[in-house]
Design an enzyme around this catalytic site. Structure first.
Site, PDB file in Angstrom:
ATOM      1  N   ARG A  94      12.776  10.508   3.757  1.00 44.96           N
ATOM      2  CA  ARG A  94      11.370  10.158   3.566  1.00 44.96           C
ATOM      3  C   ARG A  94      10.485  10.975   4.504  1.00 44.96           C
ATOM      4  NH1 ARG A  94      10.146   3.922   3.782  1.00 44.96           N
ATOM      5  NH2 ARG A  94      10.380   4.287   6.027  1.00 44.96           N
ATOM      6  N   LYS A 196       4.538   8.367   4.766  1.00 42.85           N
ATOM      7  CA  LYS A 196       4.377   7.569   5.978  1.00 42.85           C
ATOM      8  C   LYS A 196       3.611   8.410   6.995  1.00 42.85           C
ATOM      9  CE  LYS A 196       7.020   3.900   8.083  1.00 42.85           C
ATOM     10  NZ  LYS A 196       6.516   2.784   7.277  1.00 42.85           N
ATOM     11  N   GLU A 232       0.098  -3.113  -2.007  1.00 42.97           N
ATOM     12  CA  GLU A 232       0.782  -3.295  -0.724  1.00 42.97           C
ATOM     13  C   GLU A 232       0.277  -4.546  -0.025  1.00 42.97           C
ATOM     14  OE1 GLU A 232       3.002  -1.288   1.196  1.00 42.97           O
ATOM     15  OE2 GLU A 232       2.762   0.755   0.455  1.00 42.97           O
TER      16      GLU A 232
HETATM   17  C1  PLP Z   1       6.919   1.754   6.464  1.00 45.11           C
HETATM   18  C2  PLP Z   1       6.098   1.103   5.433  1.00 45.11           C
HETATM   19  C3  PLP Z   1       6.640   0.136   4.559  1.00 45.11           C
HETATM   20  C4  PLP Z   1       8.047  -0.388   4.678  1.00 45.11           C
HETATM   21  O1  PLP Z   1       9.040   0.600   4.508  1.00 45.11           O
HETATM   22  P1  PLP Z   1      10.506   0.308   5.044  1.00 45.11           P
HETATM   23  O2  PLP Z   1      11.233   1.580   4.751  1.00 45.11           O
HETATM   24  O3  PLP Z   1      11.050  -0.830   4.302  1.00 45.11           O
HETATM   25  O4  PLP Z   1      10.387   0.033   6.498  1.00 45.11           O
HETATM   26  C5  PLP Z   1       5.805  -0.390   3.573  1.00 45.11           C
HETATM   27  N1  PLP Z   1       4.517  -0.016   3.461  1.00 45.11           N
HETATM   28  C6  PLP Z   1       3.960   0.909   4.290  1.00 45.11           C
HETATM   29  C7  PLP Z   1       2.539   1.271   4.119  1.00 45.11           C
HETATM   30  C8  PLP Z   1       4.731   1.489   5.306  1.00 45.11           C
HETATM   31  O5  PLP Z   1       4.166   2.385   6.123  1.00 45.11           O
END
Ligand code: PLP
Length: 353
Positions: A94, A196, A232
């Site tokens: 990722r 991210k 989200e």
């Molecule tokens: C990191 C994140 C998540 C959760 O991702 P995981 O891989 O399950 O930790 C969900 N939404 C957002 C906006 C994030 O930054």
């Protein structure tokens, strides 16, 4: 070591004096960090460094233009004292996607996973004991550095990982909490929502504060194109339970959560449920018996209710997690802490010699 508490008072803590049961989701300087630098077209060999502060150019692209990406994963202590990682190669991949999106050189997958092992091993004393509920949170960062003023990608980069022991993200643990639908967006329809990157978080601060000021846990974001579908929950992914189906939204502006991906598999293969990734219209919420937020930091957090304008959608209970949520939580955390058999390839044990 210095523990930075939320109220800005500081206390010295060491792995010997720390109260593992009493941790919040805060920062503790554990003393050992992993750092690698990118210069002249290649990555330096990463190494463990001890200074929590980093010195970078005032003209760094990370500071001006948000050219940065991060990751979040955890190390878990098992009953027998092993230290386990949960699918770290998915975080590596990722972060490569995030790097590609922001025109940063990716830190290679194998080197990333090796770096995670190395930094956790160096900080092994800081992995909270089994049974405390606490974990070692691992935060990889990739930032553009160097002297650049114009809007263009940096030529130099820092890849850095720090770790910090953390308690539960939502203090209530599996206690359901209330959310409110935001009028604002966290990401553009074809922007960086699926990556991210810090910019998505900066733009979520104000909507998050508005929700908290009204007494809610956080804001729920709708799809930025039509504002009719759930996207989200704060900085976590959303799921709902309808009949015996586990449903989670699908959209190019949602962050592809590794917890979500894992729960989709567990719901189908361990709980025998139907699973679905698709549109979740606000109006559909009235058919959901349970709803929750999922992510590494929050794990699984049940949602008591979602308020949208003058409507309130209520789920299972205001005080107790629903039965499916409870089962999913036990299955996932059981795998992570080593009490439930993990699907092939999901767990890596950190060798601490
Ligand atoms: C990191 C994140 C998540 C959760 O991702 P995981 O891989 O399950 O930790 C969900 N939404 C957002 C906006 C994030 O930054």
């Amino acid at each position: 070591m210095i523990l930075y508490r939320k109220d800005d008072t500081m206390t010295q803590v060491t792995p010997e004096t720390i109260k593992w049961d009493d941790l919040d989701f805060g920062y503790i300087d554990t003393g050992k960090k992993y750092r690698a630098y990118y210069k002249d077209g290649k990555w330096s060999k990463g190494q463990i460094e001890t200074n929590k502060d980093i010195t970078i150019s005032e003209a760094s692209t990370a500071l001006h233009y948000g050219q940065q990406a991060f990751e979040g994963l955890k190390a878990y202590k098992t009953k027998t004292g092993d230290i386990q990682l949960f699918r770290p190669e998915l975080n590596a991949r990722r972060m490569i996607d995030s790097a590609n999106k922001l025109l940063m050189p990716a830190y290679p997958e194998e080197d990333f996973v090796e770096a995670i092992h190395e930094v956790v091993k160096a900080n092994a004393a800081w992995v909270p004991p089994y049974g405390s509920g606490a974990t070692l949170y691992i935060r990889p960062l990739l930032i553009g550095i160097g002297d650049i003023v114009g809007v263009q990608p940096a030529k130099e980069y820092l890849f850095s990982i720090f770790v910090t022991p953390v308690g539960l993200y939502f203090k209530g643990g599996l206690k359901p909490s209330k959310f409110v639908v935001s009028d604002y967006d966290r990401a553009a329809p074809l922007g960086t929502g699926a990556n991210k990157v810090g910019g998505n978080y900066a733009s979520s601060y104000q909507p998050g504060k508005l929700a908290k000021d009204q007494g809610y846990s956080d804001a729920i974001y709708l799809d930025p194109t039509t504002h009719t579908k759930i996207e989200e929950v704060g900085s976590a992914n959303f799921y709902g339970i309808k009949n015996n189906t586990f449903i989670t939204p699908k959209s190019p502006s949602i962050l592809p959560s590794i917890t979500k991906r894992s729960l989709l598999w567990l719901a189908e293969n361990r709980l025998g449920m139907a699973v679905e990734e698709g549109d979740i219209y606000l109006d559909d919420l009235k058919h959901f018996s349970e709803a929750g937020a999922m992510g590494t930091a929050a794990v699984i957090s049940p949602i008591a209710s979602i308020t949208h304008q003058d409507r309130e959608y209520k789920f299972h209970s205001e005080t107790e997690p629903g039965p499916v949520t409870k089962k999913l939580y036990d299955e996932l955390t059981g795998i992570q802490f080593g009490t439930v058999e993990a699907p092939e390839g999901w767990i890596q044990v950190v060798k601490v010699d």
